[in-house]
Scaffold this motif. Structure first.
Motif, PDB file in Angstrom:
ATOM      1  N   GLN A  72       0.845  -1.206   0.000  1.00 39.30           N
ATOM      2  CA  GLN A  72       0.000   0.000   0.000  1.00 39.30           C
ATOM      3  C   GLN A  72       0.873   1.246   0.000  1.00 39.30           C
ATOM      4  O   GLN A  72       2.033   1.204   0.393  1.00 39.30           O
ATOM      5  CB  GLN A  72      -0.945   0.023   1.200  1.00 39.30           C
ATOM      6  CG  GLN A  72      -0.263   0.178   2.550  1.00 39.30           C
ATOM      7  CD  GLN A  72      -1.237   0.053   3.691  1.00 39.30           C
ATOM      8  OE1 GLN A  72      -1.796  -1.004   3.913  1.00 39.30           O
ATOM      9  NE2 GLN A  72      -1.427   1.127   4.433  1.00 39.30           N
ATOM     10  N   ALA A  73       0.294   2.339  -0.466  1.00 33.70           N
ATOM     11  CA  ALA A  73       1.006   3.611  -0.520  1.00 33.70           C
ATOM     12  C   ALA A  73       1.318   4.089   0.890  1.00 33.70           C
ATOM     13  O   ALA A  73       0.562   3.834   1.832  1.00 33.70           O
ATOM     14  CB  ALA A  73       0.160   4.651  -1.254  1.00 33.70           C
ATOM     15  N   ARG A  75       2.261   7.488   1.541  1.00 31.39           N
ATOM     16  CA  ARG A  75       1.916   8.912   1.599  1.00 31.39           C
ATOM     17  C   ARG A  75       2.932   9.742   2.400  1.00 31.39           C
ATOM     18  O   ARG A  75       2.603  10.296   3.450  1.00 31.39           O
ATOM     19  CB  ARG A  75       0.514   9.097   2.178  1.00 31.39           C
ATOM     20  CG  ARG A  75      -0.567   8.493   1.304  1.00 31.39           C
ATOM     21  CD  ARG A  75      -1.960   8.764   1.875  1.00 31.39           C
ATOM     22  NE  ARG A  75      -2.924   7.876   1.305  1.00 31.39           N
ATOM     23  CZ  ARG A  75      -3.201   6.651   1.772  1.00 31.39           C
ATOM     24  NH1 ARG A  75      -2.575   6.187   2.813  1.00 31.39           N
ATOM     25  NH2 ARG A  75      -4.100   5.900   1.186  1.00 31.39           N
ATOM     26  N   ARG A  77       5.459  12.704   3.649  1.00 29.40           N
ATOM     27  CA  ARG A  77       5.580  14.161   3.696  1.00 29.40           C
ATOM     28  C   ARG A  77       7.074  14.444   3.519  1.00 29.40           C
ATOM     29  O   ARG A  77       7.883  14.062   4.361  1.00 29.40           O
ATOM     30  CB  ARG A  77       5.080  14.711   5.030  1.00 29.40           C
ATOM     31  CG  ARG A  77       5.067  16.234   5.046  1.00 29.40           C
ATOM     32  CD  ARG A  77       4.371  16.758   6.279  1.00 29.40           C
ATOM     33  NE  ARG A  77       5.359  16.845   7.354  1.00 29.40           N
ATOM     34  CZ  ARG A  77       5.085  16.767   8.644  1.00 29.40           C
ATOM     35  NH1 ARG A  77       3.871  16.554   9.060  1.00 29.40           N
ATOM     36  NH2 ARG A  77       6.038  16.879   9.527  1.00 29.40           N
TER      37      ARG A  77
END
Length: 181
Positions: A72-73, A75, A77
């Protein structure tokens, strides 16, 4: 309890000497190790509320391959200050994480990540492995007291795991060696 996973980027490619350090991509070994580390993170059930990462190309590629293995991703920052950061800067970045966040993954570079792990962990046998080397695509997984990130201090953590790509199953490495990663 809070957790902090420190992941060093995968092995980078030095073939194109015209590239700036910041722009160097991963080599084949770096791509493969990153994907295997992602699968290992998934196997261990590691979860992350926040992913803080250097914006360097080799970190971006590491994250893409880790996500592939993890399933899964992530994400991330991207935090420019993580690139070439000292241990002190990495601590400052972590202290700015919201206290409601429980699980952080930080992806970056040495020597900062290695020094951070050594600073935060109480002296124990597993720490000796980190002190000796923090190889590319290696993961240090720390358990921290359930206090605010702003209270992060030396010696507060426990090194729950330290995984280097070479310690992962040789069968898994060989079975993926021919894949176009």
């Amino acid at each position: 309890m809070k957790t902090l996973a420190l992941l060093r980027h995968g092995k980078s490619n030095w073939d194109d000497t015209s590239l700036r350090d910041f722009d160097r991509p991963l080599n084949k070994r770096g791509r493969m190790a990153s994907e295997l580390m992602g699968a290992e993170m998934k196997r261990r059930g590691l979860v992350f509320d926040v992913v803080l990462a250097s914006p360097a190309e080799r970190v971006r590629e590491t994250l893409a391959h880790v996500a592939s293995g993890y399933g899964q991703a992530l994400r991330p920052r991207f935090v420019p200050e993580i690139y070439e950061a000292s241990c002190a800067i990495l601590c400052t970045i972590l202290r700015s994480v919201g206290n409601d966040v429980g699980h952080v993954l930080m992806v970056g570079h040495n020597p900062g990540l290695q020094q951070l792990a050594c600073l935060l962990v109480k002296d124990d046998a597993l720490l000796r492995s980190v002190e000796m080397a923090f190889p590319t695509a290696a993961l240090a997984y720390l358990e921290l007291p359930d206090v605010g990130w702003d209270k992060l201090a030396a010696g507060v953590g426990h090194l729950a795991a330290f995984v280097a790509p070479r310690t992962l199953s040789p069968v898994a490495v060989e079975s993926r060696a021919g894949e176009n990663l």
